[in-house]
Design a protein around this motif. Structure first.
Motif, PDB file in Angstrom:
ATOM      1  N   ALA A  24       0.685  -1.187  -0.035  1.00 48.25           N
ATOM      2  CA  ALA A  24      -0.156  -0.224  -0.126  1.00 48.25           C
ATOM      3  C   ALA A  24       1.097   1.883  -0.019  1.00 48.25           C
ATOM      4  CB  ALA A  24      -0.874   0.298   0.974  1.00 48.25           C
ATOM      5  N   ILE A  25       1.529   1.149   0.643  1.00 54.03           N
ATOM      6  CA  ILE A  25       2.550   2.723   0.657  1.00 54.03           C
ATOM      7  C   ILE A  25       3.703   2.923  -0.835  1.00 54.03           C
ATOM      8  CG2 ILE A  25       5.203   3.303   1.931  1.00 54.03           C
ATOM      9  CD1 ILE A  25       4.110   1.578   4.292  1.00 54.03           C
ATOM     10  N   TYR A  26       3.600   1.414  -1.232  1.00 55.79           N
ATOM     11  CA  TYR A  26       4.803   2.155  -2.721  1.00 55.79           C
ATOM     12  C   TYR A  26       3.765   1.936  -3.603  1.00 55.79           C
ATOM     13  CZ  TYR A  26       9.507   1.030  -0.944  1.00 55.79           C
ATOM     14  OH  TYR A  26      10.696   1.119  -0.206  1.00 55.79           O
ATOM     15  N   GLN A  27       2.108   1.306  -3.307  1.00 54.60           N
ATOM     16  CA  GLN A  27       1.595   1.828  -4.676  1.00 54.60           C
ATOM     17  C   GLN A  27       1.393   3.799  -4.500  1.00 54.60           C
ATOM     18  OE1 GLN A  27      -2.285   0.089  -4.350  1.00 54.60           O
ATOM     19  NE2 GLN A  27      -2.942   1.154  -5.834  1.00 54.60           N
ATOM     20  N   THR A  28       1.253   4.270  -3.063  1.00 54.62           N
ATOM     21  CA  THR A  28       0.807   5.758  -3.503  1.00 54.62           C
ATOM     22  C   THR A  28       1.897   6.399  -3.628  1.00 54.62           C
ATOM     23  OG1 THR A  28      -0.622   5.116  -0.886  1.00 54.62           O
ATOM     24  CG2 THR A  28       0.371   7.015  -1.407  1.00 54.62           C
ATOM     25  N   ILE A  29       3.295   5.284  -3.347  1.00 54.06           N
ATOM     26  CA  ILE A  29       5.084   6.430  -3.580  1.00 54.06           C
ATOM     27  C   ILE A  29       4.674   6.310  -5.418  1.00 54.06           C
ATOM     28  CG2 ILE A  29       7.337   6.458  -4.394  1.00 54.06           C
ATOM     29  CD1 ILE A  29       7.485   5.230  -0.932  1.00 54.06           C
ATOM     30  N   ILE A  86      -4.876   6.277 -15.927  1.00 50.58           N
ATOM     31  CA  ILE A  86      -5.060   4.695 -17.009  1.00 50.58           C
ATOM     32  C   ILE A  86      -3.974   3.869 -16.282  1.00 50.58           C
ATOM     33  CG2 ILE A  86      -4.107   6.042 -18.235  1.00 50.58           C
ATOM     34  CD1 ILE A  86      -6.018   3.682 -19.982  1.00 50.58           C
ATOM     35  N   ASP A  87      -2.973   4.444 -15.720  1.00 47.91           N
ATOM     36  CA  ASP A  87      -1.847   4.072 -15.209  1.00 47.91           C
ATOM     37  C   ASP A  87      -1.818   3.705 -14.274  1.00 47.91           C
ATOM     38  OD1 ASP A  87      -0.187   4.244 -18.263  1.00 47.91           O
ATOM     39  OD2 ASP A  87       0.415   6.039 -17.382  1.00 47.91           O
ATOM     40  N   ARG A  88      -2.478   4.265 -13.418  1.00 47.73           N
ATOM     41  CA  ARG A  88      -2.528   3.849 -11.617  1.00 47.73           C
ATOM     42  C   ARG A  88      -3.673   2.131 -11.811  1.00 47.73           C
ATOM     43  NH1 ARG A  88      -3.487   9.898  -9.005  1.00 47.73           N
ATOM     44  NH2 ARG A  88      -2.027  10.625  -9.598  1.00 47.73           N
ATOM     45  N   ARG A  89      -4.614   3.241 -12.716  1.00 54.16           N
ATOM     46  CA  ARG A  89      -5.315   1.647 -13.165  1.00 54.16           C
ATOM     47  C   ARG A  89      -4.256   0.259 -13.091  1.00 54.16           C
ATOM     48  NH1 ARG A  89     -10.531   3.141 -15.578  1.00 54.16           N
ATOM     49  NH2 ARG A  89     -11.302   5.467 -14.219  1.00 54.16           N
ATOM     50  N   LEU A  90      -3.396   0.491 -14.209  1.00 54.71           N
ATOM     51  CA  LEU A  90      -2.716  -0.902 -14.197  1.00 54.71           C
ATOM     52  C   LEU A  90      -1.805  -1.392 -13.713  1.00 54.71           C
ATOM     53  CD1 LEU A  90      -1.437  -2.775 -16.444  1.00 54.71           C
ATOM     54  CD2 LEU A  90       0.652  -0.460 -17.258  1.00 54.71           C
ATOM     55  N   PRO A 120      14.258   7.968 -13.228  1.00 55.94           N
ATOM     56  CA  PRO A 120      15.416   7.169 -11.789  1.00 55.94           C
ATOM     57  C   PRO A 120      14.590   6.563 -10.792  1.00 55.94           C
ATOM     58  CG  PRO A 120      16.177   8.669 -13.629  1.00 55.94           C
ATOM     59  CD  PRO A 120      14.935   8.960 -13.557  1.00 55.94           C
ATOM     60  N   VAL A 121      15.076   7.869 -10.328  1.00 54.64           N
ATOM     61  CA  VAL A 121      13.704   7.971  -8.844  1.00 54.64           C
ATOM     62  C   VAL A 121      12.826   7.248  -8.970  1.00 54.64           C
ATOM     63  CG1 VAL A 121      12.994   9.464  -6.747  1.00 54.64           C
ATOM     64  CG2 VAL A 121      14.616  10.285  -8.532  1.00 54.64           C
ATOM     65  N   PHE A 122      11.486   7.169 -10.045  1.00 54.87           N
ATOM     66  CA  PHE A 122      10.427   5.810  -9.870  1.00 54.87           C
ATOM     67  C   PHE A 122      10.990   5.009 -10.489  1.00 54.87           C
ATOM     68  CE2 PHE A 122       8.057   3.424 -12.518  1.00 54.87           C
ATOM     69  CZ  PHE A 122       6.198   3.600 -12.020  1.00 54.87           C
ATOM     70  N   SER A 123      12.067   4.451 -10.602  1.00 55.04           N
ATOM     71  CA  SER A 123      12.512   3.092 -11.015  1.00 55.04           C
ATOM     72  C   SER A 123      13.265   2.417  -9.751  1.00 55.04           C
ATOM     73  CB  SER A 123      13.661   3.048 -11.775  1.00 55.04           C
ATOM     74  OG  SER A 123      13.269   3.578 -13.407  1.00 55.04           O
ATOM     75  N   GLU A 124      13.904   2.537  -9.136  1.00 52.32           N
ATOM     76  CA  GLU A 124      14.770   3.330  -7.638  1.00 52.32           C
ATOM     77  C   GLU A 124      13.626   2.277  -6.775  1.00 52.32           C
ATOM     78  OE1 GLU A 124      17.627   4.845  -4.607  1.00 52.32           O
ATOM     79  OE2 GLU A 124      17.066   6.481  -6.765  1.00 52.32           O
ATOM     80  N   SER A 125      12.273   3.474  -6.646  1.00 48.84           N
ATOM     81  CA  SER A 125      12.032   3.071  -5.395  1.00 48.84           C
ATOM     82  C   SER A 125      10.962   1.576  -5.902  1.00 48.84           C
ATOM     83  CB  SER A 125      10.467   4.354  -6.277  1.00 48.84           C
ATOM     84  OG  SER A 125      11.335   5.682  -5.326  1.00 48.84           O
ATOM     85  N   LEU A 126      10.548   1.096  -7.230  1.00 44.80           N
ATOM     86  CA  LEU A 126      10.217   0.044  -7.786  1.00 44.80           C
ATOM     87  C   LEU A 126      11.192  -0.651  -7.786  1.00 44.80           C
ATOM     88  CD1 LEU A 126       7.545  -0.868  -9.474  1.00 44.80           C
ATOM     89  CD2 LEU A 126       9.227  -0.206 -11.267  1.00 44.80           C
ATOM     90  N   TRP A 127      12.075  -0.624  -7.642  1.00 47.71           N
ATOM     91  CA  TRP A 127      13.560  -2.097  -7.361  1.00 47.71           C
ATOM     92  C   TRP A 127      13.020  -1.788  -6.164  1.00 47.71           C
ATOM     93  CZ3 TRP A 127      15.286  -6.183 -10.005  1.00 47.71           C
ATOM     94  CH2 TRP A 127      15.012  -5.625 -11.744  1.00 47.71           C
ATOM     95  N   ARG A 128      13.133  -1.329  -5.009  1.00 52.72           N
ATOM     96  CA  ARG A 128      13.083  -1.117  -3.802  1.00 52.72           C
ATOM     97  C   ARG A 128      12.164  -1.843  -3.597  1.00 52.72           C
ATOM     98  NH1 ARG A 128      13.139   4.158  -2.734  1.00 52.72           N
ATOM     99  NH2 ARG A 128      15.118   3.895  -2.663  1.00 52.72           N
ATOM    100  N   TYR A 129      10.815  -1.640  -3.623  1.00 51.42           N
ATOM    101  CA  TYR A 129      10.143  -2.883  -3.833  1.00 51.42           C
ATOM    102  C   TYR A 129       9.607  -3.922  -3.853  1.00 51.42           C
ATOM    103  CZ  TYR A 129       5.245  -4.169  -3.924  1.00 51.42           C
ATOM    104  OH  TYR A 129       3.806  -4.969  -3.500  1.00 51.42           O
ATOM    105  N   PHE A 130      10.610  -3.831  -5.218  1.00 54.45           N
ATOM    106  CA  PHE A 130      10.523  -5.375  -5.246  1.00 54.45           C
ATOM    107  C   PHE A 130      11.519  -6.494  -4.589  1.00 54.45           C
ATOM    108  CE2 PHE A 130      13.532  -8.695  -7.701  1.00 54.45           C
ATOM    109  CZ  PHE A 130      12.090  -9.239  -8.081  1.00 54.45           C
ATOM    110  N   TYR A 131      12.628  -6.190  -4.147  1.00 54.91           N
ATOM    111  CA  TYR A 131      13.230  -6.167  -3.436  1.00 54.91           C
ATOM    112  C   TYR A 131      12.965  -6.638  -1.685  1.00 54.91           C
ATOM    113  CZ  TYR A 131      17.522  -5.836  -6.568  1.00 54.91           C
ATOM    114  OH  TYR A 131      18.053  -5.849  -7.366  1.00 54.91           O
ATOM    115  N   ILE A 132      12.071  -5.942  -1.183  1.00 50.54           N
ATOM    116  CA  ILE A 132      11.660  -5.757  -0.426  1.00 50.54           C
ATOM    117  C   ILE A 132      10.607  -6.466   0.810  1.00 50.54           C
ATOM    118  CG2 ILE A 132      10.083  -4.493   1.960  1.00 50.54           C
ATOM    119  CD1 ILE A 132      11.039  -2.079   1.327  1.00 50.54           C
ATOM    120  N   LEU A 133      10.299  -6.744  -1.013  1.00 49.35           N
ATOM    121  CA  LEU A 133       8.677  -7.796  -1.104  1.00 49.35           C
ATOM    122  C   LEU A 133       9.750  -9.576  -0.961  1.00 49.35           C
ATOM    123  CD1 LEU A 133       5.500  -8.579  -1.709  1.00 49.35           C
ATOM    124  CD2 LEU A 133       6.269  -8.146  -4.134  1.00 49.35           C
TER     125      LEU A 133
END
Length: 333
Positions: free
Chosen positions: A31-36, A44-48, A233-246
């Motif tokens: 939920a936190i990273y979805q908000t970020i 439309i991309d939020r729904r994706l 790049p900040v978006f990609s960094e947050s996305l990869w951080r979420y992946f590693y936490i998951l």
């Protein structure tokens, strides 16, 4: 069931609670990273994004519900005698738990496989936001808030703003030094004054540039006064951080499940000793004997193997008989 060692039920309950807590953490982190991540995307991309993360929510909910309900299951098992039905129920429960963890790793793999799709969606959304910045108040608020919070500028770098179609060209000022360093970018791209505020300095236009471009949406800034790194790049960094936490949480759930399997197998094996599932008695050929319960008012008789193989009823056995006596008492066993 009989506990094989002291506080066995406490250890089982602790592992079940840890599994449920892991599922709860998966839901919270998602939920936190979805908000970020949603701050970089349009509707439309939020729904994706939500469609990709929906399986993660389901995984977390399954862990919470399954292992919290398992607490009640195990509390009842400790009070019951271990029977083949109990062993079957525990085996099915272990299999179902393993399926949940396996589906969790499938969910992690699905997110990893689609990271590039999410990055492309964010790129398209942010580039579209730059085109709509001057005409759409929603995109202007989104970009300004994003650049202030993340201390970034543009999609890849600050030049994305200068390449926008609606952006006026830089003025041909007489000061060559100013012209080479000046850039056109939103005020939100400026660096923080201090660590305690997000307010940007109040830059003013160069007088010559102001006279030449009175319709410029914002003044020219210098490269030294703005953040030159892009927001993608900040978006990609947050996305990869979420992946590693998951991935870490999924590995934690797997580790707890391995401990649960080991404890369960050990407990079921120990039930074979004493009054557990198996009485430990075998016949002459090594086959296990079956213990059958019966009411108190029912008598038991023992029938030998030879009697079972014969069609004739076993001969009656008499006791208290003396030689030459025709009648005597019948012995029931």
């Amino acid at each position: 069931m009989r506990q094989p060692f002291r506080k066995a039920s406490v250890y089982i309950a602790l592992l079940l609670i840890l599994e449920a807590v892991t599922g709860f953490l998966i839901i919270i982190v998602t939920a936190i990273y979805q908000t970020i991540l949603s701050n970089y995307l349009e509707d439309i991309d939020r729904r994706l994004l939500f469609s990709y993360l929906f399986n993660v929510y389901i995984l977390g909910a399954q862990l919470v519900v399954t292992f919290l309900c398992s607490l009640s299951l195990w509390n009842r098992l400790w009070k019951r005698r271990c029977t083949p039905n109990v062993r079957l129920m525990v085996s099915v429960w272990l299999f179902y738990s393993c399926v949940i963890i396996a589906s969790g790793f499938g969910t992690v793999w699905n997110l990893y496989y689609n990271i590039d799709v999410l990055e492309n969606s964010a790129e398209s959304s942010l580039l579209h936001g730059i085109d709509e910045y001057y005409t759409s108040p929603e995109w202007k608020l989104l970009w300004d808030g994003l650049q202030l919070r993340k201390q970034c500028c543009g999609v890849y770098n600050y030049k994305d703003w200068m390449n926008a179609e609606w952006m006026p060209k830089q003025a041909q000022a007489g000061n060559t030094t100013y012209r080479t360093k000046a850039v056109l970018a939103p005020i939100a791209c400026t660096k923080k004054i201090s660590d305690n505020t997000n307010c940007a300095p109040n830059f003013a236009m160069n007088p010559e540039e102001y006279n030449s471009h009175k319709r410029a949406p914002f003044p020219s800034l210098t490269v030294d006064s703005i953040n030159t790194n892009g927001c993608l790049p900040v978006f990609s960094e947050s996305l990869w951080r979420y992946f590693y936490i998951l991935l870490l949480l999924a590995l934690m759930a797997l580790k707890f499940l391995i401990f649960l399997c080991c404890f369960t197998k050990y407990i079921l094996q120990r039930q074979n000793v004493g009054d557990g599932c198996d009485v430990g008695l075998t016949d002459e050929e090594g086959r296990p004997l079956v213990m059958v319960k019966y009411p108190r008012n029912v008598r038991c008789i023992t029938i030998g193997e030879d009697d079972l193989a014969s069609d004739m009823a076993p001969e009656a056995t008499y006791c208290n008989c003396e030689e030459g006596v025709e009648t005597c008492d019948y012995c029931e066993g």
